[in-house]
Write a protein that holds these residues in place. Structure first.
Motif, PDB file in Angstrom:
ATOM      1  N   GLY A 154      -1.584 -10.687 -28.470  1.00 11.99           N
ATOM      2  CA  GLY A 154      -1.105 -12.289 -28.177  1.00 11.99           C
ATOM      3  C   GLY A 154      -2.458 -13.588 -29.662  1.00 11.99           C
ATOM      4  N   TYR A 155      -2.123 -12.918 -30.787  1.00 10.17           N
ATOM      5  CA  TYR A 155      -3.213 -13.477 -32.103  1.00 10.17           C
ATOM      6  C   TYR A 155      -1.902 -13.370 -32.754  1.00 10.17           C
ATOM      7  CZ  TYR A 155      -7.443 -12.723 -29.853  1.00 10.17           C
ATOM      8  OH  TYR A 155      -8.349 -12.758 -29.092  1.00 10.17           O
ATOM      9  N   LYS A 156      -2.354 -14.164 -33.596  1.00  9.68           N
ATOM     10  CA  LYS A 156      -1.295 -14.219 -34.561  1.00  9.68           C
ATOM     11  C   LYS A 156      -1.180 -13.649 -36.221  1.00  9.68           C
ATOM     12  CE  LYS A 156       1.005 -19.734 -34.285  1.00  9.68           C
ATOM     13  NZ  LYS A 156       0.740 -20.725 -34.991  1.00  9.68           N
ATOM     14  N   TYR A 157      -2.812 -13.949 -35.793  1.00  9.36           N
ATOM     15  CA  TYR A 157      -3.400 -12.809 -37.617  1.00  9.36           C
ATOM     16  C   TYR A 157      -2.360 -12.503 -38.477  1.00  9.36           C
ATOM     17  CZ  TYR A 157      -7.185  -8.974 -37.373  1.00  9.36           C
ATOM     18  OH  TYR A 157      -8.174  -8.195 -36.919  1.00  9.36           O
ATOM     19  N   THR A 158      -2.448 -13.561 -39.043  1.00 11.28           N
ATOM     20  CA  THR A 158      -1.550 -13.874 -41.068  1.00 11.28           C
ATOM     21  C   THR A 158      -2.595 -13.545 -41.535  1.00 11.28           C
ATOM     22  OG1 THR A 158      -2.729 -16.589 -39.905  1.00 11.28           O
ATOM     23  CG2 THR A 158       0.126 -15.530 -39.349  1.00 11.28           C
ATOM     24  N   ALA A 159      -3.872 -14.518 -41.225  1.00  6.61           N
ATOM     25  CA  ALA A 159      -4.922 -14.518 -42.850  1.00  6.61           C
ATOM     26  C   ALA A 159      -5.444 -12.532 -43.305  1.00  6.61           C
ATOM     27  CB  ALA A 159      -6.196 -15.585 -42.454  1.00  6.61           C
ATOM     28  N   GLN A 160      -6.071 -12.427 -41.655  1.00 11.59           N
ATOM     29  CA  GLN A 160      -6.860 -10.622 -42.234  1.00 11.59           C
ATOM     30  C   GLN A 160      -5.600  -9.992 -42.303  1.00 11.59           C
ATOM     31  OE1 GLN A 160      -6.303 -12.450 -39.164  1.00 11.59           O
ATOM     32  NE2 GLN A 160      -8.357 -12.772 -38.493  1.00 11.59           N
ATOM     33  N   PRO A 161      -3.911  -9.644 -42.313  1.00 11.38           N
ATOM     34  CA  PRO A 161      -3.565  -8.663 -43.284  1.00 11.38           C
ATOM     35  C   PRO A 161      -3.299  -8.371 -44.109  1.00 11.38           C
ATOM     36  CG  PRO A 161      -2.363  -9.754 -41.195  1.00 11.38           C
ATOM     37  CD  PRO A 161      -3.744 -10.540 -41.248  1.00 11.38           C
ATOM     38  N   VAL A 162      -3.336  -9.858 -44.790  1.00 13.99           N
ATOM     39  CA  VAL A 162      -3.267 -10.240 -46.452  1.00 13.99           C
ATOM     40  C   VAL A 162      -5.009  -9.985 -47.373  1.00 13.99           C
ATOM     41  CG1 VAL A 162      -3.756 -12.272 -47.990  1.00 13.99           C
ATOM     42  CG2 VAL A 162      -2.185 -12.898 -45.869  1.00 13.99           C
ATOM     43  N   TRP A 163      -5.880 -10.258 -46.238  1.00 15.23           N
ATOM     44  CA  TRP A 163      -6.936  -9.301 -46.582  1.00 15.23           C
ATOM     45  C   TRP A 163      -7.155  -7.715 -47.373  1.00 15.23           C
ATOM     46  CZ3 TRP A 163     -10.712 -12.218 -42.447  1.00 15.23           C
ATOM     47  CH2 TRP A 163     -10.480 -13.306 -43.086  1.00 15.23           C
ATOM     48  N   LEU A 164      -6.547  -7.253 -45.665  1.00 16.30           N
ATOM     49  CA  LEU A 164      -6.370  -5.939 -45.826  1.00 16.30           C
ATOM     50  C   LEU A 164      -5.213  -5.457 -46.993  1.00 16.30           C
ATOM     51  CD1 LEU A 164      -6.848  -5.481 -41.807  1.00 16.30           C
ATOM     52  CD2 LEU A 164      -8.330  -4.647 -42.977  1.00 16.30           C
ATOM     53  N   LEU A 165      -3.891  -6.165 -46.799  1.00 17.84           N
ATOM     54  CA  LEU A 165      -3.099  -5.760 -48.042  1.00 17.84           C
ATOM     55  C   LEU A 165      -3.309  -5.756 -49.387  1.00 17.84           C
ATOM     56  CD1 LEU A 165       0.263  -7.443 -46.228  1.00 17.84           C
ATOM     57  CD2 LEU A 165      -0.731  -5.061 -46.317  1.00 17.84           C
ATOM     58  N   ARG A 166      -4.407  -7.084 -49.816  1.00 18.37           N
ATOM     59  CA  ARG A 166      -5.103  -7.010 -51.475  1.00 18.37           C
ATOM     60  C   ARG A 166      -6.188  -5.261 -51.807  1.00 18.37           C
ATOM     61  NH1 ARG A 166      -6.451 -12.535 -50.378  1.00 18.37           N
ATOM     62  NH2 ARG A 166      -3.984 -13.830 -51.159  1.00 18.37           N
ATOM     63  N   LYS A 184     -16.296 -11.912 -45.335  1.00 19.75           N
ATOM     64  CA  LYS A 184     -14.868 -11.429 -44.171  1.00 19.75           C
ATOM     65  C   LYS A 184     -14.473  -9.572 -44.242  1.00 19.75           C
ATOM     66  CE  LYS A 184     -13.907 -16.781 -44.592  1.00 19.75           C
ATOM     67  NZ  LYS A 184     -12.503 -17.149 -44.637  1.00 19.75           N
ATOM     68  N   LEU A 185     -14.030  -9.354 -44.999  1.00 18.52           N
ATOM     69  CA  LEU A 185     -13.297  -7.804 -45.406  1.00 18.52           C
ATOM     70  C   LEU A 185     -13.879  -7.065 -44.825  1.00 18.52           C
ATOM     71  CD1 LEU A 185     -11.100  -6.471 -45.766  1.00 18.52           C
ATOM     72  CD2 LEU A 185     -12.063  -5.544 -48.552  1.00 18.52           C
ATOM     73  N   LYS A 186     -15.433  -6.817 -44.927  1.00 17.40           N
ATOM     74  CA  LYS A 186     -16.632  -5.715 -44.513  1.00 17.40           C
ATOM     75  C   LYS A 186     -17.239  -5.423 -43.058  1.00 17.40           C
ATOM     76  CE  LYS A 186     -19.278  -5.860 -48.581  1.00 17.40           C
ATOM     77  NZ  LYS A 186     -20.220  -6.576 -49.959  1.00 17.40           N
ATOM     78  N   ARG A 187     -16.374  -7.283 -42.653  1.00 19.25           N
ATOM     79  CA  ARG A 187     -16.810  -7.254 -41.295  1.00 19.25           C
ATOM     80  C   ARG A 187     -15.153  -6.808 -40.070  1.00 19.25           C
ATOM     81  NH1 ARG A 187     -18.191 -13.804 -40.809  1.00 19.25           N
ATOM     82  NH2 ARG A 187     -18.082 -13.080 -38.642  1.00 19.25           N
ATOM     83  N   LEU A 188     -13.976  -7.223 -41.076  1.00 23.16           N
ATOM     84  CA  LEU A 188     -13.212  -6.728 -40.180  1.00 23.16           C
ATOM     85  C   LEU A 188     -13.182  -5.625 -40.526  1.00 23.16           C
ATOM     86  CD1 LEU A 188     -10.190  -7.441 -39.314  1.00 23.16           C
ATOM     87  CD2 LEU A 188      -9.460  -7.797 -41.946  1.00 23.16           C
ATOM     88  N   LEU A 189     -13.601  -4.803 -41.285  1.00 23.56           N
ATOM     89  CA  LEU A 189     -12.815  -3.029 -41.380  1.00 23.56           C
ATOM     90  C   LEU A 189     -14.066  -2.504 -40.638  1.00 23.56           C
ATOM     91  CD1 LEU A 189     -12.746  -2.259 -44.958  1.00 23.56           C
ATOM     92  CD2 LEU A 189     -10.783  -2.298 -43.366  1.00 23.56           C
ATOM     93  N   GLY A 190     -15.617  -3.454 -40.538  1.00 22.89           N
ATOM     94  CA  GLY A 190     -16.259  -2.993 -39.864  1.00 22.89           C
ATOM     95  C   GLY A 190     -16.412  -3.388 -37.975  1.00 22.89           C
TER      96      GLY A 190
END
Length: 454
Positions: A149-161, A199-205
């Motif tokens: 149910g999350y929009k999750y728009t910013a995080q995919p941008v970090w992951l794609l970069r 933020k990416l390190k936290r997300l990948l963790g």
């Protein structure tokens, strides 16, 4: 089955008729471009890159470079038409665009028109989304979070970069994730990049812990975020006089070809300030969202998937009534699902980009923002100003703002009061009223001002 090129050129005639071109010159330009393109296409058994190159080469003797690139837009739209009607099996420009993994066709035309088409097309090639060594697990995580149910728009941008960086540096493919992140962090030296890397390190963790719960959680580093916060611009708080001046500018906005536009801009600005609406919320308002009898407007499924019904003052509802009456007189659609802010020339709603451009232009014309550039007050500062001026009004009428903040958070569409606190910019007036309230209410509770007893 391919039915184009057709010898009678009926498809070109039908396409031109469907466009409804008013200017005879435009019809001539379109006809010349499409007929010259078909002359070349008829010499090839397959409509592909060779045919496109041959047409560009032939047209270079007739048109200048800029004119030739302009004519490619005509051919582009015609190829889309042929594909939609089933006259061709595939659009060769779209095939090349997809092969390069880009979103626009014009770079493909520029590459084909260059001296080395193959080399230029190779330079256009972009890595495939989530095509790197970590792409699969990152893509699965994005799907998982969106299914929750999350929009999750910013995080995919970090992951794609990060994924693109890994694909462009194949030597890192076999390295541990920590080494990959170190190289990614060193790729740029800006504060924003350092904050994004954190933020990416936290997300990948988080992603890795979902797959292996035995992995210990990573301790966040707040330093990059604090460094970025230092460069944030302080919101500009518009005074009521500033807002009145901008409203006057909006009413007299020059628009000879669209007479309704000044009143549309005026009403947009009125809602953006009085209701504290985001620009996307202004653009998505439908005619049926306005309840003139109840004195409310409905904001549907905006940030955090929230829908809220906002009561508005009678004066604002009267202005909305006047705008809706003017909208009806110019022939706008009366379907409740049609856009409230209707574009006369395109017979469609204003996009959020158009809303932002028009309102920022009003701010510039009012002398509050420089004629060019991104410096100066922003459009979103209207939302900040609404909050600050509302709290000031509560202080003036003797209302404790702390008791009203939960209602204000709901009105603004926030999840909780913490998001609303970001909008409370401390101004001199706000500080004065807060100090005065403490003097009247808080000081006696602490016994301040009393004489010290022996």
């Amino acid at each position: 089955m391919t039915i184009w090129p057709d010898p009678e050129r009926l498809l070109i005639a039908r396409y031109l008729a469907s466009l409804g071109l008013r200017s005879p010159n435009s019809r001539t330009y379109y006809k010349q471009a499409l007929n010259s393109f078909q002359d070349v296409a008829e010499r090839y058994a397959e409509l592909g890159k060779d045919a496109l190159l041959a047409w560009l080469q032939a047209s270079s003797a007739v048109w200048a470079v800029t004119t030739r690139l302009h004519r490619t837009r005509i051919v582009d739209r015609f190829l889309d038409y042929l594909l939609e009607t089933g006259a061709i099996e595939r659009n060769p420009v779209v095939v090349l665009r997809d092969a390069c993994n880009i979103k626009q066709c014009m770079p493909v035309w520029r590459a084909l028109a260059s001296r080395d088409p193959d080399g230029a097309l190779a330079e256009l090639h972009q890595p495939r989304s989530f095509g790197g060594v970590l792409g699969e697990i990152m893509a699965e995580h994005v799907v998982l979070m969106r299914n929750r149910g999350y929009k999750y728009t910013a995080q995919p941008v970090w992951l794609l970069r990060f994924d693109r960086f890994l694909q462009l540096n194949p030597a890192l493919q076999d390295q541990p994730i920590g080494v990959m992140l170190e190289h990614w962090s060193a790729a740029k030296k800006t504060r924003n990049h350092a904050n994004e890397c954190e933020k990416l390190k936290r997300l990948l963790g988080k992603i890795l812990r979902h797959r292996d719960p035995s992995i210990p959680p990573r301790r966040p580093d707040p330093h990059p975020g604090k460094e970025v916060a230092k460069q944030w611009r302080k919101p500009h708080i518009y005074t009521p006089a500033d807002v009145r001046h901008m409203l006057d500018i909006a009413r007299s906005y020059p628009s000879p070809r669209a007479p309704l536009r000044p009143l549309s801009i005026y009403t947009m600005l009125l809602l953006a300030y009085c209701a504290g609406l985001r620009r996307s919320e202004v653009a998505r308002l439908d005619l049926g969202d306005v309840d003139l009898q109840g004195g409310t407007i409905t904001i549907r499924l905006t940030k955090f998937y929230k829908t809220r019904i906002l009561p508005l003052p009678d004066t604002v509802m009267a202005e909305l009534q006047a705008y809706i009456d003017a909208r009806r007189r110019v022939g706008a659609s009366q379907d409740p699902r049609s856009g409230l802010f209707w574009h006369e020339q395109r017979s469609a709603r204003y996009t959020k980009q158009a809303v932002a451009w028009l309102l920022v232009d009003v701010i510039r014309r009012a002398g509050l923002k420089p004629p060019q550039g991104r410096t100066g007050p922003r459009l979103h500062d209207l939302r900040h100003s609404m909050v600050v001026n509302r709290i000031l009004e509560w202080y003036r009428t003797g209302i404790n703002p702390q008791d009203r903040l939960p209602f204000l958070a709901t009105y603004l569409g926030h999840r909780d009061i913490n998001s609303t606190l970001v909008y409370i910019t401390v101004t001199q007036n706000l500080l004065h009223y807060a100090n005065e309230r403490f003097r009247v209410v808080g000081a006696p509770c602490l016994g301040l001002g009393r004489e010290v007893q022996p």
